[in-house]
Motif scaffolding. Structure first.
Motif, PDB file in Angstrom:
ATOM      1  N   UNK A 122       0.821  -1.209   0.000  1.00  0.00           N
ATOM      2  CA  UNK A 122       0.000   0.000   0.000  1.00  0.00           C
ATOM      3  C   UNK A 122       0.857   1.261   0.000  1.00  0.00           C
ATOM      4  N   UNK A 123       1.942   1.264   0.775  1.00  0.00           N
ATOM      5  CA  UNK A 123       2.765   2.471   0.887  1.00  0.00           C
ATOM      6  C   UNK A 123       3.629   2.721  -0.348  1.00  0.00           C
ATOM      7  N   UNK A 124       3.862   1.682  -1.142  1.00  0.00           N
ATOM      8  CA  UNK A 124       4.703   1.848  -2.336  1.00  0.00           C
ATOM      9  C   UNK A 124       3.918   1.694  -3.642  1.00  0.00           C
ATOM     10  N   UNK A 125       2.581   1.693  -3.552  1.00  0.00           N
ATOM     11  CA  UNK A 125       1.769   1.424  -4.734  1.00  0.00           C
ATOM     12  C   UNK A 125       1.974   2.471  -5.821  1.00  0.00           C
ATOM     13  N   UNK A 126       2.018   3.753  -5.443  1.00  0.00           N
ATOM     14  CA  UNK A 126       2.172   4.795  -6.460  1.00  0.00           C
ATOM     15  C   UNK A 126       3.517   4.683  -7.160  1.00  0.00           C
ATOM     16  N   UNK A 127       4.578   4.434  -6.392  1.00  0.00           N
ATOM     17  CA  UNK A 127       5.897   4.295  -7.003  1.00  0.00           C
ATOM     18  C   UNK A 127       5.973   3.030  -7.862  1.00  0.00           C
TER      19      UNK A 127
END
Length: 298
Positions: free
Chosen positions: A40-45
């Motif tokens: 979830x915390x790295x989804x955009x990257x």
């Protein structure tokens, strides 16, 4: 875990687990929570990387390390809820096979990154390939041995089994894994010290750009597992082994995304090659002549 990591040689690279089902499932909950949080915390990257880069070997390894852990979690849930003992051998075989693939993919990323860091030095590639090949052979033999043992194993509800493989047999691939990771750490530190002496820039910055923390964490996991296999009373190894495989995948995927961010959003003067599998950075402010260092950027 008694299910994705059940107490059996067939499931966790090898031996009987003395943890009660509740303890095993608690470990599974921690692992699943860590996976979901990291995703979830790295989804955009991650979407930025997947959509903005071409398909390469490094990207294929990244995809394997990122999504195989979710397959393992699905297998754990299916084994925990399975009412059919007949399905246990197939589920257990799939579980240990995916664990082996996950570990090899993670180590291949570390090897490829080190090889790139050394500007594709052939001698470095040969040295790394020796221990990687030993790890691959040891893992394949262990997986096949566990698969053969499944043929005669007796399963209970939840796909647990009392079958076991000698710890002395399990330790062999871990020795190759330890040697490989020590080699990766040594080669990386050599380049860090070499670059630091040339540029006299901040040591912490250099260590961050060379991803030293990720490879040291992987080495620490391996040492802890070897200690558990050899010295910890009780057969808790399968839980640690499975947790390490998933932790290694989290380390390498996070490392790859950090390098991708460094390429896309550099914080210091950089020079780029046309190949998106490489990232070249330099810190010319601290030295009149600063060597370029290539690191794998997926």
């Amino acid at each position: 875990m008694d299910n994705i990591y059940p107490p059996s040689a067939a499931v966790q690279l090898g031996r009987t687990v003395l943890l009660p089902p509740r303890g095993v499932n608690n470990v599974f909950i921690v692992v699943l929570t860590s996976l979901m949080y990291d995703f979830a915390t790295n989804l955009d990257e991650e979407l930025d990387y997947l959509m903005g880069s071409r398909m390469t070997l490094a990207k294929g390894l990244f995809l394997g390390c990122r999504y195989i852990p979710f397959v393992l979690c699905a297998l754990h849930i299916q084994m925990a809820l399975s009412q059919s003992i007949e399905a246990c051998p197939g589920l257990s075989e799939s579980n240990i096979l995916f664990l082996g693939i996950l570990l090899i993919c993670a180590e291949c990323i570390f090897v490829q990154r080190t090889y790139t860091l050394w500007n594709y030095n052939r001698r470095v590639l040969i040295a790394l390939s020796i221990f990687l090949l030993g790890l691959l052979c040891g893992t394949v033999i262990l997986v096949l041995s566990c698969g053969l043992q499944l043929k005669t194993a007796t399963f209970a509800q939840g796909c647990s089994s009392s079958s076991s493989i000698s710890p002395h047999f399990i330790i062999v691939p871990y020795i190759f894994l330890l040697l490989l990771e020590i080699e990766v750490v040594g080669l990386t530190f050599y380049q860090v010290i070499r670059f630091y002496r040339t540029t006299r820039c901040r040591l912490l910055t250099v260590m961050t750009q060379y991803s030293v923390g990720y490879i040291l964490a992987g080495l620490l996991f391996t040492i802890c597992n070897i200690v558990a296999i050899c010295f910890v009373p009780g057969d808790y190894g399968p839980v640690f082994e499975a947790s390490q495989c998933i932790a290694q995948s989290l380390l390498v995927t996070r490392m790859q995304l950090e390098l991708w961010k460094l390429e896309r959003y550099p914080a210091a003067p950089t020079s780029y090659s046309n190949d998106q599998t490489e990232l070249e950075f330099e810190l010319p402010q601290r030295a009149s002549v600063a060597p370029n260092s290539s690191v794998l950027a997926i």
